[in-house]
Write a protein that holds these residues in place. Structure first.
Motif, PDB file in Angstrom:
ATOM      1  N   UNK A 181      -4.485 -41.407  11.848  1.00  0.00           N
ATOM      2  CA  UNK A 181      -5.457 -42.453  12.182  1.00  0.00           C
ATOM      3  C   UNK A 181      -4.797 -43.652  12.871  1.00  0.00           C
ATOM      4  N   UNK A 182      -5.457 -44.163  13.881  1.00  0.00           N
ATOM      5  CA  UNK A 182      -4.952 -45.354  14.568  1.00  0.00           C
ATOM      6  C   UNK A 182      -5.795 -46.586  14.249  1.00  0.00           C
ATOM      7  N   UNK A 183      -7.023 -46.371  13.751  1.00  0.00           N
ATOM      8  CA  UNK A 183      -7.893 -47.478  13.338  1.00  0.00           C
ATOM      9  C   UNK A 183      -8.329 -47.239  11.898  1.00  0.00           C
ATOM     10  N   UNK A 184      -8.890 -48.253  11.265  1.00  0.00           N
ATOM     11  CA  UNK A 184      -9.362 -48.107   9.891  1.00  0.00           C
ATOM     12  C   UNK A 184     -10.590 -47.203   9.820  1.00  0.00           C
ATOM     13  N   UNK A 186     -10.894 -44.544  11.691  1.00  0.00           N
ATOM     14  CA  UNK A 186     -10.251 -43.223  11.693  1.00  0.00           C
ATOM     15  C   UNK A 186      -9.711 -42.884  10.298  1.00  0.00           C
ATOM     16  N   UNK A 187      -9.157 -43.900   9.662  1.00  0.00           N
ATOM     17  CA  UNK A 187      -8.559 -43.721   8.336  1.00  0.00           C
ATOM     18  C   UNK A 187      -9.620 -43.290   7.325  1.00  0.00           C
ATOM     19  N   UNK A 188     -10.785 -43.940   7.374  1.00  0.00           N
ATOM     20  CA  UNK A 188     -11.885 -43.596   6.489  1.00  0.00           C
ATOM     21  C   UNK A 188     -12.333 -42.154   6.724  1.00  0.00           C
ATOM     22  N   UNK A 189     -12.469 -41.782   7.981  1.00  0.00           N
ATOM     23  CA  UNK A 189     -12.900 -40.424   8.295  1.00  0.00           C
ATOM     24  C   UNK A 189     -11.867 -39.393   7.850  1.00  0.00           C
ATOM     25  N   UNK A 190     -10.598 -39.739   7.987  1.00  0.00           N
ATOM     26  CA  UNK A 190      -9.541 -38.838   7.514  1.00  0.00           C
ATOM     27  C   UNK A 190      -9.649 -38.645   6.005  1.00  0.00           C
ATOM     28  N   UNK A 191      -9.943 -39.732   5.295  1.00  0.00           N
ATOM     29  CA  UNK A 191     -10.098 -39.651   3.847  1.00  0.00           C
ATOM     30  C   UNK A 191     -11.274 -38.783   3.445  1.00  0.00           C
ATOM     31  N   UNK A 192     -12.374 -38.933   4.157  1.00  0.00           N
ATOM     32  CA  UNK A 192     -13.560 -38.130   3.862  1.00  0.00           C
ATOM     33  C   UNK A 192     -13.307 -36.647   4.125  1.00  0.00           C
ATOM     34  N   UNK A 193     -12.621 -36.374   5.234  1.00  0.00           N
ATOM     35  CA  UNK A 193     -12.326 -34.986   5.591  1.00  0.00           C
ATOM     36  C   UNK A 193     -11.408 -34.350   4.554  1.00  0.00           C
ATOM     37  N   UNK A 302       6.127 -41.749   9.663  1.00  0.00           N
ATOM     38  CA  UNK A 302       5.708 -43.147   9.732  1.00  0.00           C
ATOM     39  C   UNK A 302       4.912 -43.365  11.017  1.00  0.00           C
ATOM     40  N   UNK A 303       3.849 -44.148  10.930  1.00  0.00           N
ATOM     41  CA  UNK A 303       3.024 -44.480  12.093  1.00  0.00           C
ATOM     42  C   UNK A 303       2.666 -45.969  12.016  1.00  0.00           C
TER      43      UNK A 303
END
Length: 446
Positions: A181-184, A186-193, A302-303
């Motif tokens: 994820x590069x944005x928050x 994206x981060x939320x969607x990654x968590x849901x997935x 790390x990103x």
């Protein structure tokens, strides 16, 4: 012009806080630079190193005993006793008790950047400008240098830095076909997935962490604490803080964050198995993973810290150095050791132990930036941390009682992590308590 010079010219004040005229006098400070007469000459510091002297240092640093041995070898008449009297809050309690008693404090003590204002305010720390150390400004990165300056005083020489980054388990991401994820959002969607694919996996773990919360508010553009002399403004509903709260609340509502307590055995196990898939933390987390999650070598990467849309500012999480106490009767030798730790061979020893450096010359070194870290799959992680440090947002201030603020965080905001209240409500409750405490301590708080 290197990145640090450019940044130094454009960044605004990072850390600032209260120091009354009385406090400045007690700290032996008050001058804004080293242009006036230097109180202590380099000749006097060197002469002190030729006299039998025993220094006491309080620190939980794992590398400092090795630094002390190297210093003693170079200066055989100096004995440095490093004492671990407890980590962070434990040591701060003992230090505060010694300050209150007027005796019993060490010559030097590890003090994290967020805690400096609280001890500087009480007049307990020595302004290092009396040794001419203000002239060392260009040796350090702007964000860390500003972190050790409180109004007109210099209270530490930076040692390590904690620029924020995203640590992620590549093995887990690959297993579930998740993009970094590069944005928050994206981060939320990654968590849901991740949760949909396997409910035993979480994008991260958080059951309430004041330091992390402050860092994430900082990177969101929030500036909830403003200090000017004895006047303190607290606004945990400013635009940036609300942006953080709204974003993080979505993570809590989606239940993609594990409630596992940080630093527990379960937490380390989750990092080792990849069931806790990411960490948002300071650069120092790299050393924690290597030392405590060794069997996951090669799994982690790390990103850059996720951003809010097009915004790219970052923040600092953790970091600190050695501060000198006014109770010390051996200030010349203590000054020499302090400088050795942060700027000379001692800094090299600490860096080798995994600490991320604050020295500008190291962060401009192509060798350092290009070092491949095998734990992180051969990735050049230093480049990511260095870029983050160069992009730290300006204008952040810590409360002059941030140590106290952290101790009551979970009482007020912690309930948001169990669903008993929203994060915004928890922050409002925290704000009320911080305002009350500040007034009780004699500050004018709005």
């Amino acid at each position: 012009m290197n990145r640090w010079t450019r940044h130094r010219r454009t960044t605004s004040l990072l850390i600032g806080t209260v120091l009354t005229a009385m406090t400045l006098s007690a700290c032996g400070g008050g001058t804004k630079d080293d242009s006036g007469p230097q109180r202590v000459s380099e000749k006097e510091i060197q002469a002190a190193l030729d006299k039998p002297t025993e220094l006491t240092v309080w620190s939980w640093s794992g590398s400092l005993p090795d630094v002390a041995k190297a210093f003693e070898k170079k200066y055989p008449k100096i004995k440095v006793n490093v004492q671990n009297v407890g980590t962070s809050a434990e040591q701060y309690t003992k230090l505060q008790n010694a300050i209150k008693a007027g005796k019993g404090a060490p010559d030097l003590a590890t003090v994290e950047y967020n805690a400096i204002p609280q001890y500087a305010l009480s007049g307990a720390l020595v302004d290092l400008k009396r040794f001419g150390f203000g002239s060392l400004k260009e040796q350090f990165t702007p964000a860390t240098w500003e972190a050790v300056n409180v109004r007109d005083g210099l209270y530490e020489l930076p040692l390590n830095a904690g620029p924020m980054a995203l640590f992620y388990n590549k093995k887990t991401f690959d297993k579930f076909d998740i993009e970094v994820p590069t944005t928050w959002d994206d981060y939320l969607e990654a968590g849901r997935k991740l949760k949909k694919a396997d409910p035993e996996y979480f994008i991260s773990a958080d059951n309430g962490n004041a330091g992390l919360t402050e860092s994430l508010i900082w990177s969101a553009g929030g500036r909830p604490f403003q200090v000017d002399g004895e006047k303190v403004d607290i606004n945990l509903q400013d635009v940036g803080t609300k942006k953080y709260a709204e974003t993080y609340q979505k993570l809590l509502d989606a239940k993609v964050l594990s409630p596992t307590a940080g630093w527990s055995n379960e937490w380390f196990q989750g990092l080792a198995t990849g069931k806790i898939a990411t960490l948002t933390s300071g650069a120092w987390m790299a050393g924690i993973l290597k030392g405590s999650v060794a069997k996951a070598a090669g799994d982690w990467r790390v990103a850059p810290l996720p951003s809010y849309g097009s915004e790219s500012t970052t923040s600092i999480n953790g970091g600190g150095s050695l501060a000198m106490t006014e109770q010390s009767s051996k200030k010349l030798a203590a000054a020499a050791f302090l400088r050795y730790v942060s700027l000379e061979e001692g800094a090299d020893i600490t860096q080798a132990s995994g600490s991320f450096p604050a020295r500008a010359k190291v962060l401009e070194s192509l060798k350092f930036l290009g070092t491949k870290d095998e734990y992180f799959g051969g990735q050049e992680i230093n480049r990511i941390f260095a870029d983050s440090l160069a992009e730290v947002g300006g204008g952040w201030q810590y409360l002059p009682y941030d140590v106290y603020a952290i101790t009551i965080f979970n009482d007020q905001v912690g309930k948001a992590y169990t669903g008993e209240k929203t994060l915004e409500e928890g922050l409002k409750d925290w704000e009320k308590q911080l305002i009350k405490y500040g007034k009780d301590q004699g500050f004018t708080v709005n």
